[in-house]
Design an enzyme around this catalytic site. Structure first.
Site: not given
Length: 431
Positions: A72, A75-76, A150
């Site tokens: 994740h 991906e960012h 997040e």
């Protein structure tokens, strides 16, 4: 197709075709033409998700263990460019609907648009940034703060906590029980070296799938994709390491108190991972069983709703991948334990009395209709083919194997899967 070695998958039942080519570098390209739309959709995914935190480095042959949340985090970071620009912003400025996401088993980068000029500019940008990682100590540290926020946001999300707690009840070893984003502690251990190690392992074309759907000539769009690929060597299959997951569930019940007006609940049922050839058939059978048991037209749903035990519809789904398989049923109720009790009683009743042919045929037709409807939308088509390919499934098998899902087969699956010792209950209560 002239000048190409594409395989053509022709699903005559639903009158759809998919063109597939595996390039020399190992990249699998899937093109699903849709002549009756002006929309174009491209999704480029890598077989690298939150579960892939232990693997053998293909270059050094050494075992690598990376912190939770790396897929994740990576991906960012893919959008950031050395000149300070952000590829997501660049694509949005072209009028494209662009995005990215990470799941348990893959990461995907995508965009959709409706005119040719923007499309090819978008394809330039997408294929450039996915092949051009840029990680520095500074930009990695900055991202930790963003992802940390997040993580805290999801910590306060009752629906997400309900889901995560259900997985923690079902599994003791399988990394699906870990939040896709990781924890604030785990992401603190991420640095550029970790990200480059994962990128160089998992973002090799041999571990990736690119799907395009829209008004394309397959050979022309394939040529455009090939022209934008950077030279790379096919590294072959990646060896991933997972601890053996026991057959039994981890714990039967979990409860958490959060700020909500009415309790929400999730019933989880642990299944075993079956042979690839069996997965599609099993998926369809379970969807039919769930429709009969707790669908909107079911006797149990009607009783729960009329007695005000249940508020609103129940959501149900079957999730599966390489290392896990489970059923999830969720809803709102002031008495989740009673819903679970009545659900178990209904399962046992149908095991004894059998599935009614009329119910079976009706729900089976509905599921087929839902599947065919997905082919009206280029986004649904593309995401479906990517997710299924990662699972080593041919998406057309849902149509091809439809008739092989008999009532007798569904009864076999019901008896094998819907057992009380494999069921768990997760509840979020109000303060």
């Amino acid at each position: 197709i002239k000048g190409s070695y594409m395989r053509v998958l022709d699903c005559s039942i639903i009158k759809e075709k998919a063109y597939i080519e595996e390039l020399d570098n190992g990249l699998k390209v899937i093109i699903v033409p849709k002549k009756d739309t002006n929309k174009k959709y491209v999704i480029w995914g890598t077989n690298f998700g939150s579960m892939d935190n232990r693997f053998i480095n293909p270059d050094t042959k050494e075992e690598v263990f990376v912190p939770d949340g790396v897929a994740h985090f990576l991906e960012h970071k893919m959008f950031e460019q050395p000149d300070g620009s952000n590829s997501l912003d660049t694509m949005m400025s072209l009028g494209l609907d662009a995005n990215a996401y990470t799941t348990n088993d893959h990461t995907a980068y995508l965009f959709e648009c409706s005119d040719d000029e923007s499309f090819y500019k978008g394809l330039d940008e997408l294929m450039d940034y996915v092949q051009s990682p840029y990680y520095t100590d500074q930009n990695v540290e900055k991202e930790k703060g963003i992802i940390g926020q997040e993580i805290m946001m999801y910590d306060d999300d009752p629906g997400f906590q309900l889901y995560l707690n259900t997985l923690k009840c079902l599994y003791s070893e399988c990394p699906i029980r870990i939040d896709i984003a990781g924890t604030i502690e785990s992401i603190s251990k991420i640095n550029p070296d970790v990200l480059y190690k994962c990128y160089n392992t998992f973002y090799n074309p041999s571990n990736m799938v690119l799907v395009a759907s829209g008004n394309f000539e397959p050979d022309e769009i394939l040529k455009e994709i090939k022209n934008r690929l950077k030279p790379s060597k096919n590294k072959g299959k990646i060896e991933r390491i997972f601890d053996k997951e026991p057959e039994e569930v981890n714990q039967k019940y979990m409860e958490k108190t959060m700020s909500i007006s009415m309790p929400i609940f999730m019933i989880g049922i642990k299944d075993k991972s079956v042979e690839v050839s069996e997965k599609v058939k099993r998926h369809m059978a379970i969807d039919i069983i769930l429709g009969i048991l707790i669908g909107k037209s079911s006797k149990l749903y009607k009783e729960l709703y009329e007695k005000k035990i249940l508020f609103g519809e129940l959501d149900s789904e079957y999730e599966f991948s390489r290392e896990y398989a489970h059923i999830l049923i969720s809803g709102q109720s002031n008495n989740p334990q009673l819903v679970e009790k009545m659900f178990k009683e209904e399962v046992e009743k149908i095991k004894t009395e059998g599935l009614k042919t009329e119910d079976f045929d009706r729900i089976k037709r509905k599921i087929y209709g839902d599947f065919v409807t997905e082919f009206n939308d280029v986004a649904s088509i593309s995401r479906m083919f990517l997710a299924d390919t990662i699972k080593q499934i041919n998406s057309f098998d849902y149509a091809e194997k439809y008739n092989s899902v008999t009532k007798e087969y569904a009864m076999q699956v019901l008896n094998e899967v819907f057992n009380e010792d494999k069921m768990v209950l997760s509840v979020i209560k109000g303060n």
